[in-house]
Write an enzyme that holds these catalytic residues in place. Sequence first.
Site, PDB file in Angstrom:
ATOM      1  N   ARG A 194       0.840  -1.217   0.000  1.00  0.00           N
ATOM      2  CA  ARG A 194       0.000   0.000   0.000  1.00  0.00           C
ATOM      3  C   ARG A 194       0.872   1.263   0.000  1.00  0.00           C
ATOM      4  NH1 ARG A 194      -0.467   4.636   2.621  1.00  0.00           N
ATOM      5  NH2 ARG A 194      -0.051   3.566   4.583  1.00  0.00           N
ATOM      6  N   ASP A 195       1.526   1.549   1.116  1.00  0.00           N
ATOM      7  CA  ASP A 195       2.315   2.790   1.201  1.00  0.00           C
ATOM      8  C   ASP A 195       3.479   2.740   0.193  1.00  0.00           C
ATOM      9  OD1 ASP A 195       3.032   5.271   2.130  1.00  0.00           O
ATOM     10  OD2 ASP A 195       3.409   4.663   4.188  1.00  0.00           O
TER      11      ASP A 195
ATOM     12  N   HIS B  88       5.646   4.552  12.642  1.00  0.00           N
ATOM     13  CA  HIS B  88       5.646   4.476  11.173  1.00  0.00           C
ATOM     14  C   HIS B  88       6.610   5.562  10.672  1.00  0.00           C
ATOM     15  CE1 HIS B  88       3.176   4.108   7.282  1.00  0.00           C
ATOM     16  NE2 HIS B  88       3.805   5.260   7.088  1.00  0.00           N
TER      17      HIS B  88
ATOM     18  N   HIS C  56       9.145   7.232   7.922  1.00  0.00           N
ATOM     19  CA  HIS C  56       9.730   7.325   6.583  1.00  0.00           C
ATOM     20  C   HIS C  56      11.194   7.704   6.793  1.00  0.00           C
ATOM     21  CE1 HIS C  56       6.088   7.141   3.883  1.00  0.00           C
ATOM     22  NE2 HIS C  56       5.564   7.109   5.087  1.00  0.00           N
TER      23      HIS C  56
ATOM     24  N   CYS D  64       4.056   9.593  -0.018  1.00  0.00           N
ATOM     25  CA  CYS D  64       2.647   9.981  -0.018  1.00  0.00           C
ATOM     26  C   CYS D  64       2.427  11.009  -1.124  1.00  0.00           C
ATOM     27  CB  CYS D  64       2.268  10.555   1.342  1.00  0.00           C
ATOM     28  SG  CYS D  64       0.573  11.128   1.398  1.00  0.00           S
TER      29      CYS D  64
ATOM     30  N   ASN E  44       9.370   4.652   2.940  1.00  0.00           N
ATOM     31  CA  ASN E  44       9.266   4.181   4.324  1.00  0.00           C
ATOM     32  C   ASN E  44      10.586   3.548   4.703  1.00  0.00           C
ATOM     33  OD1 ASN E  44       6.467   3.976   3.055  1.00  0.00           O
ATOM     34  ND2 ASN E  44       6.009   3.706   5.205  1.00  0.00           N
TER      35      ASN E  44
HETATM   36  P1  HMG Z   1     -13.695  13.645  -2.008  1.00  0.00           P
HETATM   37  O1  HMG Z   1     -13.599  14.078  -3.410  1.00  0.00           O
HETATM   38  O2  HMG Z   1     -13.614  14.667  -0.942  1.00  0.00           O
HETATM   39  O3  HMG Z   1     -14.969  12.731  -1.761  1.00  0.00           O
HETATM   40  O4  HMG Z   1     -12.503  12.579  -1.796  1.00  0.00           O
HETATM   41  P2  HMG Z   1     -16.497  13.102  -1.956  1.00  0.00           P
HETATM   42  O5  HMG Z   1     -17.199  12.457  -0.810  1.00  0.00           O
HETATM   43  O6  HMG Z   1     -16.695  14.562  -2.184  1.00  0.00           O
HETATM   44  O7  HMG Z   1     -16.899  12.321  -3.313  1.00  0.00           O
HETATM   45  C1  HMG Z   1     -16.464  12.725  -4.589  1.00  0.00           C
HETATM   46  C2  HMG Z   1     -16.484  11.532  -5.547  1.00  0.00           C
HETATM   47  O8  HMG Z   1     -15.521  10.562  -5.120  1.00  0.00           O
HETATM   48  C3  HMG Z   1     -17.819  10.791  -5.578  1.00  0.00           C
HETATM   49  O9  HMG Z   1     -17.956  10.238  -6.888  1.00  0.00           O
HETATM   50  C4  HMG Z   1     -17.620   9.667  -4.601  1.00  0.00           C
HETATM   51  O10 HMG Z   1     -18.452   8.548  -4.843  1.00  0.00           O
HETATM   52  C5  HMG Z   1     -16.159   9.317  -4.843  1.00  0.00           C
HETATM   53  P3  HMG Z   1     -18.968  10.893  -7.958  1.00  0.00           P
HETATM   54  O11 HMG Z   1     -20.305  10.859  -7.266  1.00  0.00           O
HETATM   55  O12 HMG Z   1     -18.478  12.301  -8.169  1.00  0.00           O
HETATM   56  O13 HMG Z   1     -18.832   9.991  -9.137  1.00  0.00           O
HETATM   57  N1  HMG Z   1     -15.530   8.743  -3.640  1.00  0.00           N
HETATM   58  C6  HMG Z   1     -14.770   7.630  -3.635  1.00  0.00           C
HETATM   59  N2  HMG Z   1     -14.395   6.788  -4.629  1.00  0.00           N
HETATM   60  C7  HMG Z   1     -13.621   5.729  -4.270  1.00  0.00           C
HETATM   61  N3  HMG Z   1     -13.218   5.499  -3.002  1.00  0.00           N
HETATM   62  C8  HMG Z   1     -13.589   6.317  -2.003  1.00  0.00           C
HETATM   63  C9  HMG Z   1     -14.389   7.441  -2.315  1.00  0.00           C
HETATM   64  N4  HMG Z   1     -14.902   8.453  -1.569  1.00  0.00           N
HETATM   65  C10 HMG Z   1     -15.598   9.227  -2.387  1.00  0.00           C
HETATM   66  N5  HMG Z   1     -13.175   6.055  -0.755  1.00  0.00           N
HETATM   67  C11 HMG Z   1     -11.138  10.984  -0.610  1.00  0.00           C
HETATM   68  C12 HMG Z   1     -12.150  12.146  -0.489  1.00  0.00           C
HETATM   69  C13 HMG Z   1     -10.602  10.720   0.779  1.00  0.00           C
HETATM   70  C14 HMG Z   1     -11.835   9.760  -1.136  1.00  0.00           C
HETATM   71  C15 HMG Z   1     -10.028  11.415  -1.592  1.00  0.00           C
HETATM   72  O14 HMG Z   1      -9.471  12.633  -1.174  1.00  0.00           O
HETATM   73  C16 HMG Z   1      -8.938  10.377  -1.721  1.00  0.00           C
HETATM   74  O15 HMG Z   1      -9.117   9.305  -2.274  1.00  0.00           O
HETATM   75  N6  HMG Z   1      -7.738  10.693  -1.225  1.00  0.00           N
HETATM   76  C17 HMG Z   1      -6.596   9.780  -1.299  1.00  0.00           C
HETATM   77  C18 HMG Z   1      -6.006   9.666   0.049  1.00  0.00           C
HETATM   78  C19 HMG Z   1      -4.789   8.757   0.017  1.00  0.00           C
HETATM   79  O16 HMG Z   1      -4.827   7.646  -0.476  1.00  0.00           O
HETATM   80  N7  HMG Z   1      -3.678   9.236   0.626  1.00  0.00           N
HETATM   81  C20 HMG Z   1      -2.479   8.439   0.777  1.00  0.00           C
HETATM   82  C21 HMG Z   1      -2.611   7.513   1.920  1.00  0.00           C
HETATM   83  S1  HMG Z   1      -2.326   8.289   3.521  1.00  0.00           S
HETATM   84  C22 HMG Z   1      -0.640   8.049   3.758  1.00  0.00           C
HETATM   85  O17 HMG Z   1       0.055   7.615   2.877  1.00  0.00           O
HETATM   86  C23 HMG Z   1      -0.060   8.299   5.127  1.00  0.00           C
HETATM   87  C24 HMG Z   1       0.220   7.014   5.911  1.00  0.00           C
HETATM   88  O18 HMG Z   1       1.086   6.152   5.213  1.00  0.00           O
HETATM   89  C25 HMG Z   1       0.839   7.348   7.270  1.00  0.00           C
HETATM   90  C26 HMG Z   1       1.992   8.350   7.163  1.00  0.00           C
HETATM   91  O19 HMG Z   1       3.012   8.046   6.528  1.00  0.00           O
HETATM   92  O20 HMG Z   1       1.836   9.406   7.757  1.00  0.00           O
HETATM   93  C27 HMG Z   1      -1.089   6.260   6.177  1.00  0.00           C
HETATM   94 MG    MG Z   2       3.318   6.409   5.238  1.00  0.00          MG
END
Ligand code: HMG
Ligand code: MG
Length: 307
Positions: free
Chosen positions: A16-17, A209, A211, A242, A251
């Site tokens: 994933r990450d 966690h 990086h 990210c 990471n």
């Molecule tokens: P949004 O645009 O604010 O969502 O996205 P919305 O509720 O306004 O909906 C807009 C459209 O998106 C709609 O579709 C929803 O159905 C669809 P439409 O009606 O326009 O056709 N939708 C989705 N589709 C698929 N999956 C969903 C989903 N939700 C709504 N879950 C959202 C908000 C959070 C979904 C968006 O901003 C997003 O996908 N962000 C990606 C976040 C991400 O993956 N970040 C990286 C991971 S975090 C990380 O790496 C840190 C970590 O490793 C720890 C660290 O290192 O600190 C964990």
């Molecule tokens: Mg991370």
Amino acid sequence: MLEQNSTIKLVEVGPRDGLQNEKKVLSTEEKLVFINMLIKAGLTKIEATSFVRPDIVPQMGDSSLLYSKLDQSNSLVSYPCLVPNLKGLEMAIKTEVKEIAIFTAISETFNKKNINRTIKESLKDIQEIIKYAKAENMKIRAYISTAFGCPYEGEMKTDDLVNMTLSLDDFGAYDISIGDTIGVAFPHQVSNYLEKVKAHCDLAKLSMHFHDTKERAIDNIKTSYDLGVTSFDTSAGGLGGCPFAKGATGNVATEDVVDFFEKLKINTGVNLNLLREASLYILKKLNKQTTSKYLQNYIKNKNENEN
Ligand code: HMG
Ligand code: MG
């Protein structure tokens, strides 16, 4: 190979990450081969994918298909999946996911860029997600991103991190992962946080966690371990980053962490030779060099012996 009683618990976040930020989208089959190699190497908790918007994170676009094809025959192996909101939870429930990881951040700016929610909104969402997930008997991990530093807001306040940890514990997450998203933490920040939080929360409930952007991840792991933390998120080959955190590189490499603990004669339950094979496999698929010190050394020695 699988050991239940390892002193150290590693949560492998490579699928994933590690992959989420990679431009080259791998096939579901290639990801499954990678995951199965990680299991063979002894990793038992593997974050498999995330249920996020595929137009924003295309690499995770096959989450339901991938999850449905995972080998579920070994009860010691679990596959947490990242879920950002109720829509993601709905998809995870349909896919019969058994464990989810929800996420928020200390930095308001990062949280908004990452999931389009303020911190307050995301904490409200999380309580709802947890309520529905518990009704489905799902296990719940939680992440706190930008725990020590943010690319947009700089250094974070330790007290905010302590308070958010306690809130997520209160909401019912069984494991809270403290994310140094852009790899800027210093050991003194880590120890300051852990000393404060352990007065209110059992450290067995935390994973760290890190990086490795500034190459301080191993120092931070040592500091955490010395203070009583035994669970760490790592990524095979040091893949990671990210999409919403400028400058977030990989990471900490699983190899480097296993190697570090092996040198201290501390058991991680992971076979380094088999892990190396998994990392080399996925790096080749991505056409990427590793950032793992252990793996770089192995490749250098191998090349020297061949010449
Ligand atoms: P949004 O645009 O604010 O969502 O996205 P919305 O509720 O306004 O909906 C807009 C459209 O998106 C709609 O579709 C929803 O159905 C669809 P439409 O009606 O326009 O056709 N939708 C989705 N589709 C698929 N999956 C969903 C989903 N939700 C709504 N879950 C959202 C908000 C959070 C979904 C968006 O901003 C997003 O996908 N962000 C990606 C976040 C991400 O993956 N970040 C990286 C991971 S975090 C990380 O790496 C840190 C970590 O490793 C720890 C660290 O290192 O600190 C964990
Ligand atoms: Mg991370």
